[in-house]
Design an enzyme around this catalytic site. Sequence first.
Site, PDB file in Angstrom:
ATOM      1  N   ARG A  72      11.541   3.206   3.251  1.00 33.35           N
ATOM      2  CA  ARG A  72      11.036   2.354   4.335  1.00 33.35           C
ATOM      3  C   ARG A  72      12.100   1.286   4.560  1.00 33.35           C
ATOM      4  NH1 ARG A  72       5.358  -0.853   5.028  1.00 33.35           N
ATOM      5  NH2 ARG A  72       4.676   1.269   5.398  1.00 33.35           N
TER       6      ARG A  72
ATOM      7  N   ARG B 277       0.793  -1.216   0.000  1.00 30.15           N
ATOM      8  CA  ARG B 277       0.000   0.000   0.000  1.00 30.15           C
ATOM      9  C   ARG B 277       0.831   1.275   0.000  1.00 30.15           C
ATOM     10  NH1 ARG B 277      -3.785  -2.876   1.760  1.00 30.15           N
ATOM     11  NH2 ARG B 277      -2.029  -4.021   2.559  1.00 30.15           N
ATOM     12  N   THR B 278       1.725   1.357   0.967  1.00 29.35           N
ATOM     13  CA  THR B 278       2.463   2.613   1.111  1.00 29.35           C
ATOM     14  C   THR B 278       3.333   2.830  -0.120  1.00 29.35           C
ATOM     15  OG1 THR B 278       2.431   2.295   3.476  1.00 29.35           O
ATOM     16  CG2 THR B 278       3.976   3.917   2.650  1.00 29.35           C
TER      17      THR B 278
ATOM     18  N   HIS C 214       5.653   6.509  11.427  1.00 26.64           N
ATOM     19  CA  HIS C 214       5.101   6.352  10.076  1.00 26.64           C
ATOM     20  C   HIS C 214       4.336   7.652   9.797  1.00 26.64           C
ATOM     21  CE1 HIS C 214       3.699   4.631   6.495  1.00 26.64           C
ATOM     22  NE2 HIS C 214       3.103   3.541   6.925  1.00 26.64           N
TER      23      HIS C 214
ATOM     24  N   LYS D  73      27.094  -7.001  -3.664  1.00 31.75           N
ATOM     25  CA  LYS D  73      28.535  -7.127  -3.920  1.00 31.75           C
ATOM     26  C   LYS D  73      29.349  -6.556  -2.775  1.00 31.75           C
ATOM     27  CE  LYS D  73      27.963  -6.227  -8.867  1.00 31.75           C
ATOM     28  NZ  LYS D  73      28.277  -5.196  -9.860  1.00 31.75           N
TER      29      LYS D  73
HETATM   30  C1  NCD Z   1       0.921  -0.005   8.479  1.00 36.95           C
HETATM   31  C2  NCD Z   1       2.433  -0.133   8.638  1.00 36.95           C
HETATM   32  O1  NCD Z   1       3.130  -0.589   7.726  1.00 36.95           O
HETATM   33  O2  NCD Z   1       2.880   0.247   9.692  1.00 36.95           O
HETATM   34  N1  NCD Z   1       0.484  -0.228   7.161  1.00 36.95           N
HETATM   35  C3  NCD Z   1       0.618   0.718   6.194  1.00 36.95           C
HETATM   36  O3  NCD Z   1       1.577   1.447   6.114  1.00 36.95           O
HETATM   37  N2  NCD Z   1      -0.422   0.847   5.376  1.00 36.95           N
HETATM   38  C4  NCD Z   1       0.154  -0.826   9.437  1.00 36.95           C
HETATM   39  C5  NCD Z   1       0.418  -2.302   9.515  1.00 36.95           C
HETATM   40  O4  NCD Z   1       1.272  -2.869   8.842  1.00 36.95           O
HETATM   41  O5  NCD Z   1      -0.280  -2.912  10.329  1.00 36.95           O
END
Ligand code: NCD
Length: 346
Positions: free
Chosen positions: A130, A80-81, A163, A109
């Site tokens: 991330r 999603r993100t 986040h 490498k």
């Molecule tokens: C969240 C995350 O990755 O922290 N999801 C997201 O970013 N949409 C929540 C989760 O993974 O539960």
Amino acid sequence: MNYEDYLKTAPDDRVKYYQRDDRMYHVMRTQQFDTSLLEELFEIANQIKLMTRKPNGIDFLKSLLRHKKAMLYFTQPSTRTFLSFLGACQLVGMDTAEVRDPSLSSEYKGESQEDAVRVFSSYFDMIVMRDPKPGFCEYMAYYLDRSARSVPFINGGSGKDQHPTQALLDLYTMYRSFQDRGGVSGKRYAFVGDLLRGRAVRSVIFLLSQFDDVEMYFVAPDAFQVAPDLEQSLEQSRVKIIKSGNLKEVLPDVDCVYMTRIQDEYDMSGESGQINYDQFSLYPDDLKMMKPDSIILHPLPRRSEIHPEVDLDPRAMYWRQLRNGLYIRAALMLYVFNQSHRLQEY
Ligand code: NCD
């Protein structure tokens, strides 16, 4: 300043290092957003949302950051993100490239992760990151700020900690849902599930605590109640907190129910297996207990904590919440590159 000294600066005081010329440059922590910046971003997102409904609006938006390129560096699982950032970049016309699996890059490498990320900063104008290591995104921003090739970093989720863009889209959804009912202030919010390890919930709780007269209900198994540091910061902001182990008791009182899944990827020794998560799940029958104009949110992905039948209820906002993520992330990019004023030209 070396990194050890940098880390000695209290997290709230580090916010100044994320600024350039009095503007947000790196997006690292929710602590960077005060209510006036939030309202500004929400207003930009509203305009973007409206513009995406018309072909000439879409074309205009795409012209705004056509000269910029973003690297999406996602080495922790994400659907999603990742897609939301990709979609947001496309909305405002930014070209993108991605790294999802470092074993396919020259890190394999033996190149250090620092060098690998530094390479991106030579090719790209922004890095969205991330990584499973808490603080890695911030470390890379610090590291490149000291070089001549600093670019804005956007934290797309760092370990259990932060986040910030998820918190923005959550709050934007609350803001839109409550806009005809006196706004986000003065409402009651229930946060349900794994409140200890969920970074999304941690982040949105912090943002929400800046608004007046909010009450927060924390509905969680004892082992996964909110972390002491967060509770302390809420007490300082004078937020009224009610802890509970019983979702059904809380449902009739609240205006918003924010559900979360159990974060068992952070288990040390199978502790999630001890929990009966049924008590922290929402079933169609529970909807009868809720206020008619309340809303249900979830950062997704869900497991069984929201029964799929609940999706049919008009109070279920989590799919809309997902779409709002596109607009608010696009708004953030226009803001960071100082292009949002150009929306007036449309
Ligand atoms: C969240 C995350 O990755 O922290 N999801 C997201 O970013 N949409 C929540 C989760 O993974 O539960």
